[in-house]
Design an enzyme around this catalytic site. Structure first.
Site: not given
Ligand SMILES: *Cc1c(COP(=O)(O)O)cnc(C)c1O
Length: 329
Positions: A48, A259, A285
């Site tokens: 991000k 999720y 993630y």
């Molecule tokens: C937000 C996030 C993602 C996914 O990225 P997107 O652009 O939202 O699809 C992957 N890994 C982590 C650790 C994240 O915080």
């Protein structure tokens, strides 16, 4: 066009590109490389940071003094937004789904360290309560700017076109071609940006997003959302590309029970990566995405002769909130 977009400097780039030789050997698999966006340098890092450089640049250019965004309790996006807002002197409001836990942990703890205003919204988990908050802040004389869920709009995707170019320069220096670029995909801008970067630079890697969520974005099925974001981003940068569903590789084989629900796949991936490489993945993630990569190696979908790039998108601060789910005591 892209170079004229306003940008705030929030991280340290380029992030490292490394080779996971011990993990590759343990898996008897391909050469696995890793792009270390867990080391972007802002608020303990993550993907991000890149998006927020463009989004915060836009907010500042529009005269905002307050930013608002939404997410889950353990949102990495909210944590990095909180750090970015603090470093730029902006007031930060986070709209978080669910109920306030008794003790803040992980990302939520850091949101509080950064002094954010936190609004708990129960069942409204995707920012439904934001319009009312915007109206309230305006009535107080503030200039609020709303950052989309996950930072996934065209500006967020532009940041990942740039990230792709950054990777490509590192790749060329190493003289390696990646057959696959694998990463966790959940709000879409990382995926859309990498697809565009691959197209623009004509690198012909397979851009494989591992789907993290069963859901949708803005009431649109997630796959359609990514393709449409890639197309609107192409328009923003005046590139003449039109993607269709056939151009998208979104692997939904590993969403499991949904999720943030941790299973054996994530536990094993986290343990193997930590214990072979000293690198921390997160439960939601990157643990799931690496679990997917490991499975694709074991099932022969990825060959031992391939070169694979795993894009580490960050998230390890959430580990501290998942001790029970990880069976770690
Ligand atoms: C937000 C996030 C993602 C996914 O990225 P997107 O652009 O939202 O699809 C992957 N890994 C982590 C650790 C994240 O915080």
């Amino acid at each position: 066009m892209k170079d004229t977009l306003p940008k705030a400097s929030l991280g340290y780039f380029p992030t490292p590109l490394i080779e996971l030789t011990r993990l590759s050997k343990t898996l008897g698999g391909p050469n696995i490389y890793m792009k270390r966006d867990d080391n972007t340098g802002l608020a303990l890092g993550g993907n991000k940071t890149r998006k927020l450089e463009y989004i915060m640049g836009d907010a500042l250019a529009k005269g905002a003094d307050t930013v608002i965004t939404a997410g889950a309790i353990q949102s990495n996006h909210c944590r990095q937004t909180a750090g970015a807002a603090a470093s730029l002197g902006l007031e930060c409001h986070l709209v978080l789904g669910g109920e306030e836990p008794e003790q803040p942990q992980g990302n939520l703890l850091l949101d509080k360290v950064y002094g954010c205003h936190i609004h708990w919204t129960g069942e409204n988990r995707k920012g439904e309560d934001i319009p009312a908050l915007v109206a309230q802040l305006k009535a107080e004389g503030k200039k609020p700017y709303v950052i989309p869920y996950g930072g996934s709009n065209e500006l967020g995707a532009v940041a990942f076109i740039e990230a792709y170019k950054e990777l490509n320069a590192q790749r060329e220096a190493l003289k390696v071609d990646f057959s696959y670029i694998i990463f966790a995909s959940s709000s879409g801008a990382t995926h859309a940006g990498l697809m565009l970067g691959n197209k623009i630079l004509q690198t012909h890697s397979q851009i494989v997003g591992i789907n993290i969520d069963k859901g949708e974005m803005d009431k649109v099925p997630f796959d359609e959302h990514i393709v449409s974001l890639a197309n609107s981003t192409a328009q923003l940068i005046a590139a003449d590309y039109q993607f269709t569903a056939d151009d998208l590789i979104l692997n939904s084989d590993y969403v499991g029970d949904g999720y943030g629900v941790i299973g054996e796949l994530e536990k094993e991936a986290i343990a193997l990566t930590a214990q072979n490489e000293g690198i921390l993945l997160d439960p939601v993630y990157t643990g799931r995405a690496m679990g997917g990569l490991i499975d694709m190696i074991r099932t022969g979908q990825i060959k031992a002769t391939d070169n694979v790039l795993f894009w580490h998108t960050g998230g390890a601060p959430a580990l501290f909130a998942y001790a029970d789910d990880l069976d770690i005591r």
